[in-house]
Enzyme design. Sequence first.
Site, PDB file in Angstrom:
ATOM      1  N   HIS A 276       0.843  -1.203   0.000  1.00 41.43           N
ATOM      2  CA  HIS A 276       0.000   0.000   0.000  1.00 41.43           C
ATOM      3  C   HIS A 276       0.880   1.254   0.000  1.00 41.43           C
ATOM      4  O   HIS A 276       0.629   2.198  -0.758  1.00 41.43           O
ATOM      5  CB  HIS A 276      -0.908  -0.028   1.234  1.00 41.43           C
ATOM      6  CG  HIS A 276      -1.656   1.246   1.475  1.00 41.43           C
ATOM      7  ND1 HIS A 276      -2.918   1.480   0.971  1.00 41.43           N
ATOM      8  CD2 HIS A 276      -1.317   2.375   2.173  1.00 41.43           C
ATOM      9  CE1 HIS A 276      -3.314   2.681   1.352  1.00 41.43           C
ATOM     10  NE2 HIS A 276      -2.359   3.239   2.080  1.00 41.43           N
ATOM     11  N   GLU A 277       1.909   1.270   0.841  1.00 41.26           N
ATOM     12  CA  GLU A 277       2.808   2.433   0.900  1.00 41.26           C
ATOM     13  C   GLU A 277       3.585   2.592  -0.407  1.00 41.26           C
ATOM     14  O   GLU A 277       3.793   3.721  -0.868  1.00 41.26           O
ATOM     15  CB  GLU A 277       3.770   2.289   2.082  1.00 41.26           C
ATOM     16  CG  GLU A 277       3.103   2.242   3.449  1.00 41.26           C
ATOM     17  CD  GLU A 277       2.333   3.509   3.778  1.00 41.26           C
ATOM     18  OE1 GLU A 277       2.682   4.574   3.242  1.00 41.26           O
ATOM     19  OE2 GLU A 277       1.369   3.425   4.555  1.00 41.26           O
ATOM     20  N   HIS A 280       1.477   4.407  -2.889  1.00 42.11           N
ATOM     21  CA  HIS A 280       1.517   5.874  -2.769  1.00 42.11           C
ATOM     22  C   HIS A 280       2.713   6.436  -3.530  1.00 42.11           C
ATOM     23  O   HIS A 280       2.603   7.456  -4.220  1.00 42.11           O
ATOM     24  CB  HIS A 280       1.621   6.281  -1.298  1.00 42.11           C
ATOM     25  CG  HIS A 280       0.314   6.220  -0.551  1.00 42.11           C
ATOM     26  ND1 HIS A 280      -0.819   6.865  -0.990  1.00 42.11           N
ATOM     27  CD2 HIS A 280      -0.016   5.611   0.615  1.00 42.11           C
ATOM     28  CE1 HIS A 280      -1.808   6.649  -0.129  1.00 42.11           C
ATOM     29  NE2 HIS A 280      -1.346   5.889   0.855  1.00 42.11           N
ATOM     30  N   GLU A 354      -5.851   7.031  -1.033  1.00 42.46           N
ATOM     31  CA  GLU A 354      -5.843   5.804  -0.234  1.00 42.46           C
ATOM     32  C   GLU A 354      -6.476   4.649  -0.995  1.00 42.46           C
ATOM     33  O   GLU A 354      -5.987   3.514  -0.958  1.00 42.46           O
ATOM     34  CB  GLU A 354      -6.560   6.029   1.096  1.00 42.46           C
ATOM     35  CG  GLU A 354      -5.839   6.950   2.057  1.00 42.46           C
ATOM     36  CD  GLU A 354      -4.453   6.460   2.411  1.00 42.46           C
ATOM     37  OE1 GLU A 354      -4.283   5.250   2.643  1.00 42.46           O
ATOM     38  OE2 GLU A 354      -3.529   7.295   2.442  1.00 42.46           O
ATOM     39  N   ASP A 358      -4.598   1.262  -2.131  1.00 49.89           N
ATOM     40  CA  ASP A 358      -5.172  -0.056  -1.840  1.00 49.89           C
ATOM     41  C   ASP A 358      -5.283  -0.888  -3.118  1.00 49.89           C
ATOM     42  O   ASP A 358      -4.971  -2.088  -3.119  1.00 49.89           O
ATOM     43  CB  ASP A 358      -6.563   0.096  -1.218  1.00 49.89           C
ATOM     44  CG  ASP A 358      -6.510   0.490   0.256  1.00 49.89           C
ATOM     45  OD1 ASP A 358      -5.421   0.443   0.845  1.00 49.89           O
ATOM     46  OD2 ASP A 358      -7.568   0.846   0.800  1.00 49.89           O
TER      47      ASP A 358
END
Length: 410
Positions: A276-277, A280, A354, A358
Amino acid sequence: MGETTLFYIIIFILTAQYLIHQLLEYLNAQRFTSSVPDELRDVFDEEEYQKSQLYKKTNYRFGLLSDGFSLLVTLAFLIFGGFEWIDSMLRTITNQAIPMALLFFGIIAIGSSILGIPFSYYQTFVIEERFGFNKTTKALFFSDIVKGWLLTALFGGGILALFIWFYQGTGPDFWLYTWALLAFVTLVLNLFYSRFIVPIFNKQTPLEEGKLKSAIENYAKKVGFELNKIFVIDGSKRSTKANAYFSGFGREKRVTLFDTLINDLDEDEIVAVLAHEVGHYEKKHIVFNLLVSIGLMGFTLYILSLFINNPEISLAIGVSTPSFHAGLVGFIILYSPISEITGLAMNFLSRKFEFQADDYAKKTFAADPLITSLKKLSKNNLSNLTPHPAYVFVHYSHPPLVERIRNLKA
């Protein structure tokens, strides 16, 4: 527009912001007893859910007290001439703009911090302790406060001094020089925050060799993401709550895992959180947020340059001798509604980001371990499973858990 009108506008802004905030808190509190959504029935059992509701209600009641106290102190300071008293006292010491401004803001900052210590202490050692979160010692609590004061004096004082120096030396163009300075500081902090600032408060150690590090490195290699710096931070010395974050970019990028995260999640779940990070980073969210924040700084400083020389702003907060530092205080309050609006826009974009992160994790790794990790973290943090939509719209930078799960299952 006279100083009296501006004074009442300032009072109105402060009061309206407080009332709107409390209305949103009230609406959110009405949902604390809501039933658990079907997707989340495996997160809490009945006893745990009641504990989470009690935690939120306790914080809600405490917020009513602390926010109300803060508003009353601020209004009293305005109405009874607190700013004028500090300004007049300092003018008996110095008439130089930079030392006067540093002392002015230093007194306000330290005074505000001291008034807030009892509330912070109660939050940490009573509320967080009662619900099993607190790991902070009293020595660590007070050392953090002193370190915060020193960092604020060093960085905040230095930036403020240069800010006023630009104002004195470049006239109406001061905002451009200040913008360049703040943009540079922002870039440096984004690059080196974890290397130089975090160690003042926490210990960071490289993730040790083993299955978890191998799993992370295998994932990074699979998606073509260069990741050589994986650190573990001792978050458990303050709280049982878990987190993970990316910082820096280019050669300075690193991922930091809280030791509590490693203890709470299994290997696949940690890799999913990391994915997930990485999402980003790969979606350029970090760079976008950085550029937007720098752009907003420039816009704010330009607006400031149009009003800072208006003596009525200083007079509106009760300071009889107009000055840069008094005008800056008045401007910050008058500008706050615009900051609220830009904050709403940034939160809206953040929630979209977000979902995108995801989706990236789901595509490059798997949805199920990310879902189970989100559920575990929500459970361990006693998060609100049923927040009010209006509260989410204003305050949430992340979508509510149920929305993220529905998106991951889609």
